[in-house]
Design a protein around this motif. Structure first.
Motif, short mmCIF file in Angstrom:
data_model
loop_
_atom_site.label_atom_id
_atom_site.label_comp_id
_atom_site.label_asym_id
_atom_site.label_seq_id
_atom_site.Cartn_x
_atom_site.Cartn_y
_atom_site.Cartn_z
N LYS A 159 10.05 -85.11 57.00
CA LYS A 159 9.68 -83.83 56.64
C LYS A 159 7.90 -83.77 56.65
N ALA A 160 7.17 -84.72 56.49
CA ALA A 160 5.87 -85.05 56.50
C ALA A 160 5.34 -84.72 58.01
N ILE A 161 6.09 -85.43 58.79
CA ILE A 161 5.75 -85.07 60.25
C ILE A 161 5.86 -83.73 60.77
N LYS A 162 7.19 -83.15 60.42
CA LYS A 162 7.42 -81.66 60.62
C LYS A 162 6.41 -80.58 60.21
N LEU A 163 6.09 -81.09 58.94
CA LEU A 163 5.08 -80.15 58.09
C LEU A 163 3.83 -80.24 58.57
N TYR A 164 3.43 -81.44 58.96
CA TYR A 164 2.01 -81.74 59.51
C TYR A 164 1.94 -80.91 60.89
N THR A 165 2.74 -80.99 61.72
CA THR A 165 2.75 -80.28 63.15
C THR A 165 2.80 -78.81 62.80
N PHE A 166 3.40 -78.46 61.94
CA PHE A 166 3.58 -76.91 61.40
C PHE A 166 2.22 -76.56 61.20
N VAL A 167 1.51 -77.08 60.15
CA VAL A 167 0.28 -76.66 59.54
C VAL A 167 -0.72 -76.82 60.76
N ARG A 168 -0.86 -77.76 61.45
CA ARG A 168 -1.86 -78.11 62.43
C ARG A 168 -1.87 -76.83 63.59
N ASP A 169 -0.54 -76.46 63.83
CA ASP A 169 -0.32 -75.44 64.94
C ASP A 169 -0.18 -73.91 64.58
N ASN A 170 0.19 -73.73 63.45
CA ASN A 170 0.49 -72.40 63.14
C ASN A 170 -0.64 -71.70 62.32
N TRP A 171 -1.64 -72.40 62.14
CA TRP A 171 -3.06 -72.09 61.43
C TRP A 171 -4.21 -72.27 62.60
N LEU A 172 -4.71 -71.52 63.24
CA LEU A 172 -5.69 -71.72 64.27
C LEU A 172 -7.05 -72.34 63.42
N TYR A 173 -7.60 -73.23 63.99
CA TYR A 173 -8.83 -73.92 63.57
C TYR A 173 -9.95 -72.85 63.61
N PHE A 187 -7.24 -79.54 64.13
CA PHE A 187 -7.16 -78.87 65.63
C PHE A 187 -5.84 -78.57 66.04
N ASN A 188 -5.60 -77.36 66.08
CA ASN A 188 -4.43 -76.76 66.77
C ASN A 188 -4.13 -77.13 68.23
N LYS A 189 -2.84 -77.38 68.35
CA LYS A 189 -2.59 -77.47 70.03
C LYS A 189 -3.17 -77.00 71.09
N SER A 190 -3.11 -75.68 71.00
CA SER A 190 -3.89 -74.70 71.81
C SER A 190 -5.34 -75.04 72.00
N LEU A 191 -6.02 -75.24 70.80
CA LEU A 191 -7.38 -75.41 70.83
C LEU A 191 -7.72 -76.67 71.74
N CYS A 192 -7.02 -77.58 71.49
CA CYS A 192 -7.04 -79.15 72.10
C CYS A 192 -6.86 -78.88 73.44
N LYS A 193 -5.79 -78.33 73.83
CA LYS A 193 -5.85 -77.84 75.57
C LYS A 193 -6.88 -77.42 75.88
N LYS A 194 -7.53 -76.33 75.45
CA LYS A 194 -8.72 -75.78 75.79
C LYS A 194 -9.92 -76.61 76.15
N VAL A 232 -8.72 -82.23 75.16
CA VAL A 232 -8.60 -83.13 74.13
C VAL A 232 -7.11 -83.33 73.79
N PRO A 233 -6.43 -84.39 73.74
CA PRO A 233 -4.99 -84.64 73.13
C PRO A 233 -5.14 -84.41 71.99
N PRO A 234 -4.10 -83.67 71.62
CA PRO A 234 -3.58 -83.16 69.96
C PRO A 234 -3.41 -84.43 69.25
N LEU A 235 -3.63 -84.21 68.00
CA LEU A 235 -3.66 -85.58 67.10
C LEU A 235 -2.10 -85.41 66.75
N ASP A 236 -1.05 -86.14 66.84
CA ASP A 236 0.07 -86.14 66.73
C ASP A 236 0.33 -87.38 65.33
N PHE A 237 1.25 -87.09 64.39
CA PHE A 237 1.38 -88.13 63.28
C PHE A 237 2.82 -88.57 63.46
N ASP A 238 2.89 -89.97 63.35
CA ASP A 238 4.22 -90.52 63.31
C ASP A 238 4.78 -90.99 62.28
#
Length: 211
Positions: free
Chosen positions: A34-48, A137-144, A147-153
């Motif tokens: 749950k924490a992994i999925k939620l982290y990724t959801f918040v990271r990428d669904n709200w732009l920095y 930092f959302n994934k699209s911003l990191c790509k711009k 910078v590798p996006p921060l993933d959480f394991d």
């Protein structure tokens, strides 16, 4: 200290937060999953967006942040903490000071510095240990910015993007202000005014600015 408690800011019983947590409230998922999925959801669904800063109290409510399309590092961290608590996973806010080294022209123009403070992160308690993570930092911003996006394991800290893909210094942490059970708005106001006094005029009643 109870890191599962709701508060004025961490209002996870609000419908805006329940709408998010319902996506991850599958009984078949572990807290780690749950924490992994939620982290990724918040990271990428709200732009920095570091340039829209408010000191208004109600703007730091998780339910308010949930309705925005973007957020700064503290807002996104507050949202993630509230959602984690809403899923019965202990979480708390963590603040520090960072220095950016890539794409800093606008930062320097607006803040007079490439240092950002306070910088918001999250501590989550999984498998008997506190882990530090940053959903800023959302994934699209990191790509711009290459910078590798921060993933959480779910097992290791995930809060520092020190270098970009070319090995150039991207971010460094200058100071650690520690963790907080709730949003420390008074501390944040004092910290911002100390580091960016030019943003405020002599009218102390000014509590909001858009950069």
């Amino acid at each position: 200290m109870d890191y599962l408690q709701a508060s004025y800011y961490l209002d996870f019983n609000h419908k805006n937060i329940k709408k998010i947590t319902s996506k991850f409230n599958d009984g078949g998922l572990s807290d780690k999953e749950k924490a992994i999925k939620l982290y990724t959801f918040v990271r990428d669904n709200w732009l920095y967006n570091p340039y829209d800063i408010t000191l208004l109290k109600d703007h730091y409510k998780a339910s308010f942040i949930a309705e925005k399309p973007s957020g700064n590092c503290i807002e996104k961290s507050v949202l993630l903490v509230a959602c984690l608590r809403g899923l019965h996973i202990p979480a708390r806010l963590h603040l520090g000071k960072v220095k950016n080294h890539i794409a800093v022209d606008k930062l320097t123009e607006k803040f007079g510095s490439n240092e950002l403070t306070p910088h918001g992160m999250v501590n989550v308690y999984l498998n008997d240990k506190w882990l530090k993570l940053s959903p800023a930092f959302n994934k699209s911003l990191c790509k711009k910015f290459n910078v590798p996006p921060l993933d959480f394991d779910g097992e290791n800290h995930s809060f520092l993007q020190q270098y970009n893909s070319k090995g150039n210094l991207f971010m460094e942490y200058l100071d650690d202000y520690g963790h907080f059970a709730d949003v420390p708005l008074d501390f944040m106001k004092a910290n911002i005014k100390e580091h960016y006094p030019h943003i405020f005029d002599t009218d102390e009643s000014i509590t909001e600015f858009n950069l």
